[in-house]
Write a protein that holds these residues in place. Structure first.
Motif, mmCIF file in Angstrom:
data_model
loop_
_atom_site.group_PDB
_atom_site.id
_atom_site.type_symbol
_atom_site.label_atom_id
_atom_site.label_comp_id
_atom_site.label_asym_id
_atom_site.label_seq_id
_atom_site.Cartn_x
_atom_site.Cartn_y
_atom_site.Cartn_z
ATOM 1 N N ALA A 131 14.672 -23.929 39.184
ATOM 2 C CA ALA A 131 14.046 -23.628 37.896
ATOM 3 C C ALA A 131 12.539 -23.478 38.008
ATOM 4 O O ALA A 131 11.902 -22.879 37.131
ATOM 5 C CB ALA A 131 14.373 -24.732 36.883
ATOM 6 N N ALA A 132 11.961 -24.008 39.075
ATOM 7 C CA ALA A 132 10.499 -24.051 39.189
ATOM 8 C C ALA A 132 9.923 -22.933 40.041
ATOM 9 O O ALA A 132 8.695 -22.782 40.101
ATOM 10 C CB ALA A 132 10.077 -25.407 39.778
ATOM 11 N N TRP A 133 10.773 -22.132 40.701
ATOM 12 C CA TRP A 133 10.243 -21.231 41.722
ATOM 13 C C TRP A 133 9.275 -20.165 41.188
ATOM 14 O O TRP A 133 8.309 -19.828 41.898
ATOM 15 C CB TRP A 133 11.389 -20.576 42.506
ATOM 16 N N PRO A 134 9.432 -19.605 39.972
ATOM 17 C CA PRO A 134 8.437 -18.594 39.558
ATOM 18 C C PRO A 134 7.027 -19.167 39.462
ATOM 19 O O PRO A 134 6.068 -18.580 39.988
ATOM 20 C CB PRO A 134 8.960 -18.130 38.191
ATOM 21 N N ALA A 135 6.883 -20.319 38.783
ATOM 22 C CA ALA A 135 5.560 -20.927 38.658
ATOM 23 C C ALA A 135 5.069 -21.448 40.000
ATOM 24 O O ALA A 135 3.877 -21.336 40.322
ATOM 25 C CB ALA A 135 5.598 -22.061 37.630
ATOM 26 N N ALA A 136 5.978 -22.038 40.794
ATOM 27 C CA ALA A 136 5.581 -22.547 42.112
ATOM 28 C C ALA A 136 5.129 -21.409 43.021
ATOM 29 O O ALA A 136 4.177 -21.563 43.803
ATOM 30 C CB ALA A 136 6.740 -23.304 42.749
ATOM 31 N N LEU A 137 5.794 -20.257 42.902
ATOM 32 C CA LEU A 137 5.390 -19.102 43.696
ATOM 33 C C LEU A 137 4.015 -18.596 43.260
ATOM 34 O O LEU A 137 3.168 -18.259 44.100
ATOM 35 C CB LEU A 137 6.425 -17.990 43.565
ATOM 36 N N ALA A 189 4.270 -29.590 37.040
ATOM 37 C CA ALA A 189 4.749 -29.197 35.715
ATOM 38 C C ALA A 189 5.971 -28.301 35.814
ATOM 39 O O ALA A 189 6.909 -28.415 35.019
ATOM 40 C CB ALA A 189 3.628 -28.498 34.948
ATOM 41 N N ALA A 190 5.975 -27.407 36.804
ATOM 42 C CA ALA A 190 7.121 -26.511 36.972
ATOM 43 C C ALA A 190 8.377 -27.294 37.375
ATOM 44 O O ALA A 190 9.469 -27.038 36.854
ATOM 45 C CB ALA A 190 6.793 -25.456 38.024
ATOM 46 N N LEU A 191 8.234 -28.245 38.281
ATOM 47 C CA LEU A 191 9.391 -29.042 38.710
ATOM 48 C C LEU A 191 9.924 -29.914 37.578
ATOM 49 O O LEU A 191 11.122 -30.157 37.481
ATOM 50 C CB LEU A 191 9.018 -29.908 39.907
ATOM 51 N N ALA A 192 9.022 -30.392 36.714
ATOM 52 C CA ALA A 192 9.436 -31.206 35.570
ATOM 53 C C ALA A 192 9.847 -30.358 34.378
ATOM 54 O O ALA A 192 10.194 -30.911 33.324
ATOM 55 C CB ALA A 192 8.303 -32.145 35.176
ATOM 56 N N GLU A 193 9.780 -29.020 34.545
ATOM 57 C CA GLU A 193 10.144 -28.070 33.489
ATOM 58 C C GLU A 193 9.306 -28.279 32.230
ATOM 59 O O GLU A 193 9.804 -28.190 31.107
ATOM 60 C CB GLU A 193 11.639 -28.146 33.181
ATOM 61 N N ARG A 194 8.016 -28.547 32.438
ATOM 62 C CA ARG A 194 7.070 -28.652 31.325
ATOM 63 C C ARG A 194 6.306 -27.338 31.183
ATOM 64 O O ARG A 194 6.191 -26.573 32.137
ATOM 65 C CB ARG A 194 6.074 -29.800 31.546
ATOM 66 N N GLU A 195 5.763 -27.130 30.005
ATOM 67 C CA GLU A 195 4.967 -25.924 29.775
ATOM 68 C C GLU A 195 3.643 -26.029 30.538
ATOM 69 O O GLU A 195 3.001 -27.074 30.557
ATOM 70 C CB GLU A 195 4.692 -25.747 28.286
ATOM 71 N N ILE A 196 3.254 -24.928 31.175
ATOM 72 C CA ILE A 196 2.020 -24.907 31.953
ATOM 73 C C ILE A 196 0.938 -24.230 31.118
ATOM 74 O O ILE A 196 1.092 -23.068 30.724
ATOM 75 C CB ILE A 196 2.231 -24.146 33.275
#
Length: 225
Positions: A131-137, A189-196
């Motif tokens: 779930a976090a890969w777009p923001a993590a990328l 934030a991405a791993l915790a699925e919070r808004e960035i």
């Protein structure tokens, strides 16, 4: 025959990438170092999945910072050993284009290491990037740009001095701190699925842009020294 700036940047980029793929020294050392560090972290970190998830974003970027030092320290090694640094100085273009070529090569190497580190964190620390890969990328791309811009400039500054292996991290660590803060917070934030917050992305991109511009305009004087 004069060369254009983008052509020189592409030639430097192609030369560095070809050297990396031929020798595999720099990429191989970085990959092995990251593997060893993440394996050690998997042993010493708490066993609780929640605690590991809380530590993983910051630790991942610390691992990437120390791993990047292996590549950045060798960024100008081939030029200094073969005397090619004099050819770079004589390039009939703004030497900022040489900086861009070197920085792009370093950024691509760092992106490769970031992807490898993400796999290692999945295998050893059970980090789920689904779930976090777009923001993590996105954070990884901005982090690679910032690290490569700063690291390429400082590697050129320290290449001709004694104890350059010591000088490079001393110069790099304070300046790269905002990159680590932005990247680790966005990843967390991405791993915790919070808004960035959008302000984080804007500040991160602005920091990269400022140091890329500084590197471009200052590199001429760095090579002359």
């Amino acid at each position: 025959m004069s060369a254009s700036g983008p052509a020189v940047a592409r030639a430097v980029l192609a030369k560095d990438l070809l050297l990396d793929f031929r020798t595999r020294d720099r990429l191989g050392h970085m990959a092995v170092f990251a593997l060893l560090v993440v394996a050690l972290l998997s042993i010493v970190l708490p066993a609780s999945p929640e605690e590991r998830l809380a530590w993983s974003p910051a630790l991942r970027w610390v691992v990437l910072l120390f791993t990047s030092l292996l590549g950045l320290a060798r960024s100008f090694q081939s030029e200094t050993e073969g005397g090619a640094i004099a050819l770079l100085v004589q390039a009939p273009v703004d030497r900022g284009w040489v900086f861009l070529g070197k920085a792009c090569a370093n950024a691509l190497a760092l992106i490769g290491v970031e992807l490898w580190a993400a796999v290692l964190f999945t295998v050893f620390l059970d980090v789920d990037w689904s779930a976090a890969w777009p923001a993590a990328l996105g954070a990884g791309l901005l982090g690679a740009i910032g690290l490569s811009a700063l690291g390429t400039l400082l590697s050129a500054v320290s290449v001709s001095v004694r104890f350059r292996e010591f000088l490079l991290p001393v110069l790099l660590f304070p300046l790269v701190l905002p990159v680590l803060v932005f990247a680790s917070r966005i990843t967390a934030a991405a791993l915790a699925e919070r808004e960035i917050p959008g302000l984080w992305w804007a500040a991160f991109a602005l920091y990269d842009w400022v140091f890329a511009l500084i590197g471009y305009f200052v590199f001429d004087y760095v090579l002359e020294d």
